[in-house]
Scaffold this motif. Structure first.
Motif, mmCIF file in Angstrom:
data_model
loop_
_atom_site.group_PDB
_atom_site.id
_atom_site.type_symbol
_atom_site.label_atom_id
_atom_site.label_comp_id
_atom_site.label_asym_id
_atom_site.label_seq_id
_atom_site.Cartn_x
_atom_site.Cartn_y
_atom_site.Cartn_z
ATOM 1 N N THR A 146 0.831 -1.206 0.000
ATOM 2 C CA THR A 146 0.000 0.000 0.000
ATOM 3 C C THR A 146 0.860 1.249 0.000
ATOM 4 O OG1 THR A 146 -1.739 -1.182 1.192
ATOM 5 C CG2 THR A 146 -1.857 1.217 1.206
ATOM 6 N N ARG A 147 1.934 1.232 0.783
ATOM 7 C CA ARG A 147 2.837 2.379 0.825
ATOM 8 C C ARG A 147 3.525 2.584 -0.532
ATOM 9 N NH1 ARG A 147 5.486 3.678 5.391
ATOM 10 N NH2 ARG A 147 6.455 5.215 4.022
ATOM 11 N N MET A 148 3.935 1.502 -1.174
ATOM 12 C CA MET A 148 4.588 1.604 -2.471
ATOM 13 C C MET A 148 3.622 2.162 -3.514
ATOM 14 S SD MET A 148 6.463 -2.108 -2.200
ATOM 15 C CE MET A 148 7.019 -2.225 -3.898
ATOM 16 N N ILE A 149 2.398 1.651 -3.524
ATOM 17 C CA ILE A 149 1.398 2.115 -4.487
ATOM 18 C C ILE A 149 1.065 3.580 -4.239
ATOM 19 C CG2 ILE A 149 -1.008 1.846 -5.199
ATOM 20 C CD1 ILE A 149 -0.641 -1.183 -4.747
ATOM 21 N N ALA A 150 0.937 3.964 -2.976
ATOM 22 C CA ALA A 150 0.642 5.364 -2.655
ATOM 23 C C ALA A 150 1.730 6.281 -3.211
ATOM 24 C CB ALA A 150 0.521 5.537 -1.140
ATOM 25 N N GLN A 151 2.983 5.885 -3.028
ATOM 26 C CA GLN A 151 4.074 6.714 -3.538
ATOM 27 C C GLN A 151 4.010 6.830 -5.056
ATOM 28 O OE1 GLN A 151 8.347 5.419 -3.672
ATOM 29 N NE2 GLN A 151 8.620 7.066 -2.178
ATOM 30 N N GLN A 152 3.744 5.713 -5.735
ATOM 31 C CA GLN A 152 3.684 5.728 -7.194
ATOM 32 C C GLN A 152 2.534 6.570 -7.723
ATOM 33 O OE1 GLN A 152 5.719 4.190 -9.702
ATOM 34 N NE2 GLN A 152 7.110 4.206 -7.948
ATOM 35 N N CYS A 153 1.496 6.742 -6.915
ATOM 36 C CA CYS A 153 0.287 7.454 -7.359
ATOM 37 C C CYS A 153 0.163 8.844 -6.742
ATOM 38 C CB CYS A 153 -0.959 6.627 -7.025
ATOM 39 S SG CYS A 153 -1.016 5.036 -7.857
ATOM 40 N N ASP A 154 1.218 9.322 -6.091
ATOM 41 C CA ASP A 154 1.210 10.642 -5.442
ATOM 42 C C ASP A 154 0.080 10.761 -4.426
ATOM 43 O OD1 ASP A 154 3.465 11.711 -6.891
ATOM 44 O OD2 ASP A 154 2.154 11.809 -8.632
ATOM 45 N N LEU A 155 -0.127 9.694 -3.673
ATOM 46 C CA LEU A 155 -1.109 9.667 -2.594
ATOM 47 C C LEU A 155 -0.373 9.436 -1.281
ATOM 48 C CD1 LEU A 155 -3.639 7.286 -4.408
ATOM 49 C CD2 LEU A 155 -3.851 9.781 -4.183
ATOM 50 N N HIS A 156 -1.096 9.469 -0.178
ATOM 51 C CA HIS A 156 -0.488 9.131 1.105
ATOM 52 C C HIS A 156 -1.248 7.969 1.731
ATOM 53 C CE1 HIS A 156 -3.530 12.257 2.151
ATOM 54 N NE2 HIS A 156 -3.737 11.500 3.208
ATOM 55 N N ALA A 157 -0.507 7.019 2.260
ATOM 56 C CA ALA A 157 -1.129 5.832 2.846
ATOM 57 C C ALA A 157 -1.906 6.216 4.093
ATOM 58 C CB ALA A 157 -0.063 4.799 3.172
ATOM 59 N N ARG A 158 -3.125 5.697 4.214
ATOM 60 C CA ARG A 158 -3.983 6.063 5.343
ATOM 61 C C ARG A 158 -4.271 4.905 6.275
ATOM 62 N NH1 ARG A 158 -9.486 6.271 6.661
ATOM 63 N NH2 ARG A 158 -10.013 8.075 8.004
ATOM 64 N N GLU A 159 -4.814 3.779 5.727
ATOM 65 C CA GLU A 159 -5.271 2.700 6.603
ATOM 66 C C GLU A 159 -5.239 1.369 5.861
ATOM 67 O OE1 GLU A 159 -8.873 2.108 9.809
ATOM 68 O OE2 GLU A 159 -9.435 2.796 7.792
ATOM 69 N N LEU A 160 -4.983 0.322 6.620
ATOM 70 C CA LEU A 160 -5.081 -1.040 6.116
ATOM 71 C C LEU A 160 -6.180 -1.752 6.895
ATOM 72 C CD1 LEU A 160 -4.126 -3.493 4.492
ATOM 73 C CD2 LEU A 160 -2.341 -3.845 6.210
#
Length: 311
Positions: free
Chosen positions: A232-246
């Motif tokens: 989730t953290r990797m995908i967030a970085q690739q998409c210019d988002l910030h990881a929030r919750e799992l």
């Protein structure tokens, strides 16, 4: 979960409930389990938080290597063994012993896997497990005579997911899965952590919901939850988002009957600390991250608790 409540307490509470209230069942391995059905936990990923268990040591570097291996689409244990990762060896080793009749040790088997490429190709492959389905889901294309043939390249669910999150963040179709019904009987182990769904808030917060059909809470969960958070953290970085919750949801959540020592030891411990995961480099794509791109800080776990793996 309130900030004042340690994220690991919900895990320990679930372990306690399974051990005291779980239905005792005969399972595929013959070992036997106690299980509950349909459980949920939530873990914050804000401010670089990572849900590593602290009541026992989790070998997060091994889990990281496994996730990066999944993303390559490789299904052979050889590259894992070359990195000292042995978590998948038991399944091909069991098949080799059964079909060859040779009482070989795990160390001898792994040495052959590394030394002999042909041996590895024959005996080290796990079938179309996780990574294959994630990045090379089989596609078929029409040929003459109304027939179909398998396309040279399958559907890359991870690449499609990243593209979808970038271009249509409000979609409710940000999903990938490893549960390919047509391939299940060719897999060494059908996917346990099987379906992932992602959600983007209006403030750019990315959350992931993982549905796990079968969860070995004593051993497998620690890797499953770390890897889902990491991805989730990797995908967030690739998409210019910030990881929030799992958000984690388990179908059959169980403890093996031969894990009594693990359960009693872990329930006697108190969790503490707040580990952080740092991503040190933004890779060009989700598939270009390297082991050295990740660092875990402030992780001070209690001692490792050994327990047998049911195959």
């Amino acid at each position: 979960m309130p900030d004042s409540v340690h994220y690991e307490l919900q895990y320990l509470d679930l372990m306690r409930r399974i051990w005291s209230e779980g239905d005792e069942r005969v399972d595929r391995t013959g070992v036997g389990t106690r299980s509950l059905f349909g459980e949920t936990m939530r873990f914050s990923l804000a401010d670089d938080a990572i849900p590593l268990l602290t009541t026992k040591r989790v070998y997060w570097k091994t889990a990281l290597r496994e996730l990066l291996w999944f993303l390559t689409g490789n299904t052979n244990i050889r590259p894992l063994v070359a990195q000292g990762v042995r978590i998948w060896t038991d399944w091909p080793l069991e098949r080799y012993r059964r079909e060859s009749g040779e009482a070989i040790s795990a160390a001898e088997f792994e040495a052959r896997i590394l030394a002999d490429e042909d041996f590895a190709a024959t005996w080290g492959d796990l079938g179309p497990v996780y990574g294959h389905q994630w990045v090379d889901w089989p596609r078929y294309e029409p040929v003459e005579g109304g027939l179909y043939r398998r396309a040279a390249r399958g559907h890359n669910q991870i690449a499609a997911l990243v593209e979808g999150l970038r271009n249509s963040p409000g979609s409710r179709r940000h999903i990938f899965t490893g549960w390919n019904v047509a391939d299940l009987d060719r897999m060494a182990l059908p996917p346990c952590h099987m379906t992932y769904q992602f959600h983007v808030r209006s403030d750019g917060g990315l959350s992931c919901l993982l549905f796990q059909r079968s969860c070995d809470l004593g051993l497998g969960f620690a890797f499953n939850i770390f890897e889902a958070a990491l991805l989730t953290r990797m995908i967030a970085q690739q998409c210019d988002l910030h990881a929030r919750e799992l958000v984690w949801t388990g179908g059959d959540v169980h403890l093996y009957l031969n894990h009594a020592d693990l359960v009693e030891a872990q329930l006697g411990r108190v969790p503490g600390g707040a580990p952080k995961l740092r991503i040190l480099r933004r890779a060009e794509t989700i598939f270009d991250y390297r082991f050295e791109d990740f660092e875990v800080e402030h992780y001070a776990p209690q001692a490792h608790i050994p327990a047998p793996v049911a195959v």
